[in-house]
Enzyme design. Structure first.
Site, mmCIF file in Angstrom:
data_model
loop_
_atom_site.group_PDB
_atom_site.id
_atom_site.type_symbol
_atom_site.label_atom_id
_atom_site.label_comp_id
_atom_site.label_asym_id
_atom_site.label_seq_id
_atom_site.Cartn_x
_atom_site.Cartn_y
_atom_site.Cartn_z
ATOM 1 N N ARG A 92 20.613 29.036 -39.764
ATOM 2 C CA ARG A 92 22.058 28.840 -39.662
ATOM 3 C C ARG A 92 22.654 30.117 -39.091
ATOM 4 N NH1 ARG A 92 26.655 29.898 -43.918
ATOM 5 N NH2 ARG A 92 28.373 28.943 -42.792
ATOM 6 N N HIS A 181 31.996 25.073 -40.035
ATOM 7 C CA HIS A 181 31.463 23.894 -40.740
ATOM 8 C C HIS A 181 31.025 22.810 -39.744
ATOM 9 C CE1 HIS A 181 34.266 24.870 -44.407
ATOM 10 N NE2 HIS A 181 33.047 25.367 -44.624
ATOM 11 N N GLY A 211 35.272 22.027 -49.816
ATOM 12 C CA GLY A 211 34.516 22.684 -50.882
ATOM 13 C C GLY A 211 35.333 23.886 -51.306
ATOM 14 N N GLY A 213 35.306 26.671 -49.484
ATOM 15 C CA GLY A 213 35.881 26.763 -48.140
ATOM 16 C C GLY A 213 36.204 25.343 -47.707
ATOM 17 N N ARG A 242 41.322 31.196 -50.068
ATOM 18 C CA ARG A 242 41.959 31.537 -48.788
ATOM 19 C C ARG A 242 43.298 30.802 -48.641
ATOM 20 N NH1 ARG A 242 36.720 30.016 -45.936
ATOM 21 N NH2 ARG A 242 35.417 31.873 -46.083
ATOM 22 N N ASP A 283 38.354 26.547 -59.132
ATOM 23 C CA ASP A 283 37.487 25.390 -59.337
ATOM 24 C C ASP A 283 38.367 24.202 -59.728
ATOM 25 O OD1 ASP A 283 35.737 23.427 -60.573
ATOM 26 O OD2 ASP A 283 34.192 24.978 -60.476
ATOM 27 N N ARG A 285 37.743 21.498 -61.147
ATOM 28 C CA ARG A 285 37.530 20.944 -62.489
ATOM 29 C C ARG A 285 38.413 21.660 -63.493
ATOM 30 N NH1 ARG A 285 31.219 21.307 -61.220
ATOM 31 N NH2 ARG A 285 32.096 23.117 -60.181
ATOM 32 N N GLY A 333 35.326 17.132 -51.932
ATOM 33 C CA GLY A 333 35.394 15.845 -51.223
ATOM 34 C C GLY A 333 34.429 14.806 -51.775
ATOM 35 N N GLU A 334 33.254 15.255 -52.233
ATOM 36 C CA GLU A 334 32.255 14.297 -52.726
ATOM 37 C C GLU A 334 32.460 13.931 -54.193
ATOM 38 O OE1 GLU A 334 28.327 15.974 -51.961
ATOM 39 O OE2 GLU A 334 29.015 16.536 -49.960
ATOM 40 N N ASN A 335 33.022 14.872 -54.964
ATOM 41 C CA ASN A 335 33.022 14.687 -56.418
ATOM 42 C C ASN A 335 34.382 14.455 -57.067
ATOM 43 O OD1 ASN A 335 30.152 15.303 -56.870
ATOM 44 N ND2 ASN A 335 30.734 17.307 -56.053
ATOM 45 N N GLU A 380 23.817 20.154 -44.864
ATOM 46 C CA GLU A 380 23.745 21.028 -43.687
ATOM 47 C C GLU A 380 22.315 21.453 -43.388
ATOM 48 O OE1 GLU A 380 27.119 23.031 -45.640
ATOM 49 O OE2 GLU A 380 27.653 23.712 -43.637
HETATM 50 P P1 ADP Z 1 31.064 26.081 -50.866
HETATM 51 O O1 ADP Z 1 32.251 26.127 -49.938
HETATM 52 O O2 ADP Z 1 30.901 27.312 -51.680
HETATM 53 O O3 ADP Z 1 29.807 25.582 -50.208
HETATM 54 P P2 ADP Z 1 31.004 23.564 -52.343
HETATM 55 O O4 ADP Z 1 31.070 22.591 -51.228
HETATM 56 O O5 ADP Z 1 29.743 23.632 -53.133
HETATM 57 O O6 ADP Z 1 31.494 25.006 -51.924
HETATM 58 O O7 ADP Z 1 32.216 23.221 -53.352
HETATM 59 C C1 ADP Z 1 32.427 23.943 -54.508
HETATM 60 C C2 ADP Z 1 33.714 23.453 -55.164
HETATM 61 O O8 ADP Z 1 33.648 22.036 -55.377
HETATM 62 C C3 ADP Z 1 33.962 24.045 -56.550
HETATM 63 O O9 ADP Z 1 34.660 25.263 -56.459
HETATM 64 C C4 ADP Z 1 34.824 22.968 -57.217
HETATM 65 O O10 ADP Z 1 36.188 23.225 -56.945
HETATM 66 C C5 ADP Z 1 34.435 21.698 -56.500
HETATM 67 N N1 ADP Z 1 33.656 20.764 -57.327
HETATM 68 C C6 ADP Z 1 32.318 20.718 -57.496
HETATM 69 N N2 ADP Z 1 31.976 19.713 -58.338
HETATM 70 C C7 ADP Z 1 33.135 19.112 -58.693
HETATM 71 C C8 ADP Z 1 33.461 18.010 -59.548
HETATM 72 N N3 ADP Z 1 32.526 17.317 -60.191
HETATM 73 N N4 ADP Z 1 34.768 17.682 -59.685
HETATM 74 C C9 ADP Z 1 35.724 18.393 -59.033
HETATM 75 N N5 ADP Z 1 35.480 19.427 -58.215
HETATM 76 C C10 ADP Z 1 34.207 19.782 -58.048
#
Ligand code: ADP
Length: 392
Positions: A92, A181, A211, A213, A242, A283, A285, A333-335, A380
């Site tokens: 990468r 990204h 995420g 970022g 940011r 975060d 959560r 976005g996924e969770n 990725e």
């Molecule tokens: P990075 O940009 O460091 O690669 P990620 O894509 O792993 O980050 O995303 C991390 C963020 O995703 C965490 O800071 C949190 O805010 C969010 N996150 C992860 N799991 C969950 C969840 N189950 N519910 C809500 N937010 C989550």
């Protein structure tokens, strides 16, 4: 055919070993080397169900990667029998400037160009170069391939990538929007095309990599035509730490007001702003928990965060005209179904209809009607492995 993917940071090294020999592409092992250069470093390594954490002095990337090679190829519990079985190493690389629009086999000349791009990403490219050099020493027979975060966005038209500042800053110094990204946006766009059973080149999509970022991409007929990050990853969406978009006059204003340097303002905007700057947490959560407890700052932070994403979705809809899918990916976005729903709320007139039950169940398509709203897990490392493989 074994492919190793490496993502080297200044004090860390992420790796994943893939087996591409069968019809199914398998991850054989992955891990993270941390605290390189500190007194005690840490390697978290997993292979199948087995996980181990090794603490040892890791003075530099050479020592770290040598230990990884032992775990993967040479040691007693190694997964493959010798390192020569690794035919390709995909790296990468964060910033390819305007020099790389596709994965590229790394030669001395290519390494030189990556090095010339370092002034655009002084924290990242030198670390990527270190990783490449060490990998070349340890795997002299393997093909080394660079996969660039900026590459997918090289198709932006000039009116989307230029800043409205003196043109000489672009023509002489390449100051323009690049976007990041890219590997993730492309990967989820391809997965969405598979899900929709339509060729990527026929699809207009908005991909949201959210995420810690975060960035949005505007994809027309399979190509990136706009994205929210700019010369650096600071522009665009509100992120974990940011600020994203803001009045550029704030830099001078804050520096004068607080009597701090421009560099310190840069640090404040990158590391102490965004969700963390508003409410102290980054975060989602933790933030939602506080929202449920009636915490006003947490509510303001999440609403500002979602509002900024909604504005980007709206503006990219205007750019695209027809939108075939909106895609959510990465940690949030996924969770985080609540954030997805908040982002999309009130957009029914734009043919955006979120199904709360499907969204909470994280179904791939969580729309009731209109534009498909998709949750797609990014990968990725797999995309880097596939792009590297495709060069052979
Ligand atoms: P990075 O940009 O460091 O690669 P990620 O894509 O792993 O980050 O995303 C991390 C963020 O995703 C965490 O800071 C949190 O805010 C969010 N996150 C992860 N799991 C969950 C969840 N189950 N519910 C809500 N937010 C989550």
């Amino acid at each position: 055919m074994y492919i190793l993917v490496l993502n080297s940071g200044s004090s860390s090294l992420k790796y994943q070993l893939f087996d591409f020999s069968g019809s199914e592409k398998k991850v054989l092992a992955k891990g993270l080397v941390e605290q390189i250069g500190e007194e005690i470093g840490k390697i978290s390594h997993s292979s199948g169900q087995e996980k181990q954490v090794i603490e040892m002095a890791i003075s530099d990337h050479q020592v770290g990667l040598s230990k990884v090679v032992e775990l993967l190829c040479d040691g007693e519990q190694a997964i493959i029998t010798n390192r020569e079985m690794v035919e390709v190493i995909g790296h990468r690389v964060v910033h390819g400037g305007d020099r790389f629009a596709a994965p590229t086999i790394i030669t001395d000349e290519v390494l030189q160009v990556i090095s010339e791009c370092s002034y655009l990403a002084p924290l990242h490219n030198p670390a990527n170069i270190t990783g490449i050099k060490v990998a070349c020493e340890l795997f002299p027979k393997a093909k080394q391939v660079g996969v660039f975060d900026t590459a997918f966005h090289q198709s932006l038209p000039d009116y989307a990538y230029l800043y409205a500042i003196p043109y000489e800053l672009y023509s002489e110094h390449k100051i323009r929007r690049y976007g990041f990204h890219g590997t993730s946006h492309l990967y989820v766009a391809k997965k969405a095309a598979e899900f929709l059973s339509t060729p990527l080149k026929d699809l207009n999509m908005i991909t949201l990599h959210i995420g810690n970022g975060a960035s949005a991409a505007c994809i027309k007929q399979g190509q990136s035509v706009d994205t929210s990050m700019g010369l650096t990853p600071l522009e665009g969406l509100v992120m974990g730490t940011r600020s994203g978009d803001m009045d550029p006059a704030l830099i001078e204003f804050i520096a004068t007001l607080k009597n701090i340097s421009v560099q310190e303002v840069g640090n404040l905007l990158n590391k102490k702003s965004g969700l963390k700057g508003i409410c102290g947490d980054n975060d989602l959560r933790a933030i939602w928990k506080r929202v449920d407890q009636g915490d006003e700052l947490a509510r303001k932070a999440i609403e500002l965060y979602a509002y900024r994403i909604r504005k980007y979705v709206g503006s990219y809809m205007a750019v695209l005209g027809r939108v075939d899918a909106i895609i959510f990916t990465a940690g949030v976005g996924e969770n985080d179904a609540r954030t997805r729903e908040l982002v999309l709320s009130g957009m029914e007139n734009l043919n955006i209809h979120c199904d709360s039950a499907k969204n909470s169940a994280h179904e791939t398509d969580f729309s009731t009607q209109g534009i498909p709203l998709l949750t797609i897990a990014t990968n990725e490392e797999l995309e880097i492995a596939e792009q590297s493989f495709s060069l052979l």
